[in-house]
Design an enzyme around this catalytic site. Structure first.
Site, PDB file in Angstrom:
ATOM      1  N   GLY A  48      16.232  19.331  79.572  1.00 37.00           N
ATOM      2  CA  GLY A  48      15.524  19.589  80.829  1.00 37.00           C
ATOM      3  C   GLY A  48      16.495  20.165  81.835  1.00 37.00           C
ATOM      4  N   ARG A  74      30.268  38.815  77.937  1.00 33.53           N
ATOM      5  CA  ARG A  74      31.345  39.010  78.927  1.00 33.53           C
ATOM      6  C   ARG A  74      32.712  38.871  78.242  1.00 33.53           C
ATOM      7  NH1 ARG A  74      28.697  35.070  83.322  1.00 33.53           N
ATOM      8  NH2 ARG A  74      28.017  34.097  81.381  1.00 33.53           N
ATOM      9  N   THR A 129      30.408  31.707  76.852  1.00 34.11           N
ATOM     10  CA  THR A 129      31.140  32.120  78.054  1.00 34.11           C
ATOM     11  C   THR A 129      30.786  31.305  79.298  1.00 34.11           C
ATOM     12  OG1 THR A 129      29.471  33.840  78.310  1.00 34.11           O
ATOM     13  CG2 THR A 129      31.570  34.503  77.311  1.00 34.11           C
ATOM     14  N   TYR A 182       9.320  32.476  79.158  1.00 34.23           N
ATOM     15  CA  TYR A 182      10.507  31.666  78.829  1.00 34.23           C
ATOM     16  C   TYR A 182      10.077  30.461  77.988  1.00 34.23           C
ATOM     17  CZ  TYR A 182      14.479  28.576  79.031  1.00 34.23           C
ATOM     18  OH  TYR A 182      15.504  27.745  78.658  1.00 34.23           O
TER      19      TYR A 182
END
Ligand code: NDP
Ligand code: 8X3
Length: 245
Positions: free
Chosen positions: A175, A27, A3, A144
């Protein structure tokens, strides 16, 4: 994760290449609009709106695929997110759990659901979207980065388990890239997200779509294990050393 960002660019790119596409994301309205747009342009597209953290929804989506979409040749594990840039002592534990549930648990569940069919058919390519954050530490990268280190090692270990098959596994490690990633990470604070890209060169979503296309279109005897991509102007920095006084 079609999305926005990398996934959206891949959807457009692979539709142009006449691939049959299964596109996902939470979504639903965006997904429906995308499926309509690509379908109107002649692509064969199926949209499946579900949350990668919802195991029952994920398994159900794979189990109930219409016949024409059941033989998946390429799985791109792109859906993922970072939440927050706080240091570990201040970070929100629910953010950490959301990253683990999406980037790690969602990814392994979807892979496990799709792999047996690939092995049975003797063809398939798992493309994981990792990150440079899986290889290099930076302040606030904590969980993360750890989820992406998991993705990196899981990709390597998948290759070991699949070594007697023609299946392929690639980990793409981008990156700094401008997508909705930073707005999500900054929890909707667009000004803070913009600062992340200010004055810097960054990767475009289409660059990653092209890297994925290149990896999956290599001759069948070639496996691209990993691709690390940074924009010019980004590099892995020095180790952190705090000096007293
Ligand atoms: P975006 O935020 O633009 O896109 C993320 C995509 O993942 C969206 O389609 C989103 O769909 C989907 N997604 C996120 N969480 C869920 C969930 N729980 N269930 C289903 N779908 C989900 O970011 P990017 O395109 O940049 O991110 C794509 C991948 O690339 C991520 O894995 C990210 O970690 C990685 N990456 C990004 C980098 C960057 O700098 N941008 C660099 C390196 C790696 P929806 O919100 O509709 O559910
Ligand atoms: C996203 C790249 O450097 O913001 O995975 O962690 S970085």
């Amino acid at each position: 994760g079609a999305t926005s960002g990398f996934g959206l660019a891949m959807a457009h790119r692979f539709a142009k290449d006449k691939a049959r596409l299964i596109l996902t994301g939470r979504r639903a309205e965006r997904l429906e609009a995308l499926v309509r747009e690509l379908g109107d342009a002649g692509a064969s597209v199926l949209g499946l709106a579900f949350d990668m953290r919802d195991h029952a929804a994920l398994s159900g989506a794979v189990a109930d695929l219409p016949e024409a979409f059941q033989a998946i040749d390429v799985l791109v594990n792109n859906a993922g997110l970072a939440l927050g840039l706080e240091g570990a002592p201040e970070a929100d534990l629910s953010d950490w759990e959301a990253m683990i549930d999406t980037n790690v648990k969602g990814l392994v569940r979807l892979t496990r659901a799709v792999l047996p069919g690939m092995v049975e058919r003797g063809r398939g390519h798992i493309v994981n979207i990792g990150s440079i954050a899986g290889s290099y530490a930076y302040p606030g990268g904590n969980v993360y980065g750890a989820t992406k280190a998991f993705v990196e090692q899981f990709s390597r270990n998948l290759l070991c388990d699949l070594v007697r098959t023609p299946l392929r596994v690639t980990n793409i490690e981008p990156g700094l890239a401008e997508t909705e990633f930073s707005v999500v990470r900054c929890k909707g604070d667009e000004a803070q997200a913009r600062k992340i890209y200010e004055g810097a060169a960054f990767i475009h979503a289409e660059d990653i779509a092209e890297a994925v296309r290149w990896a999956i279109q290599q001759p069948a005897h070639i496996n691209i294990n990993r691709i690390e991509i940074m924009p010019v102007g980004q590099a892995a920095g020095a180790l952190a050393i705090h000096r007293k006084g």
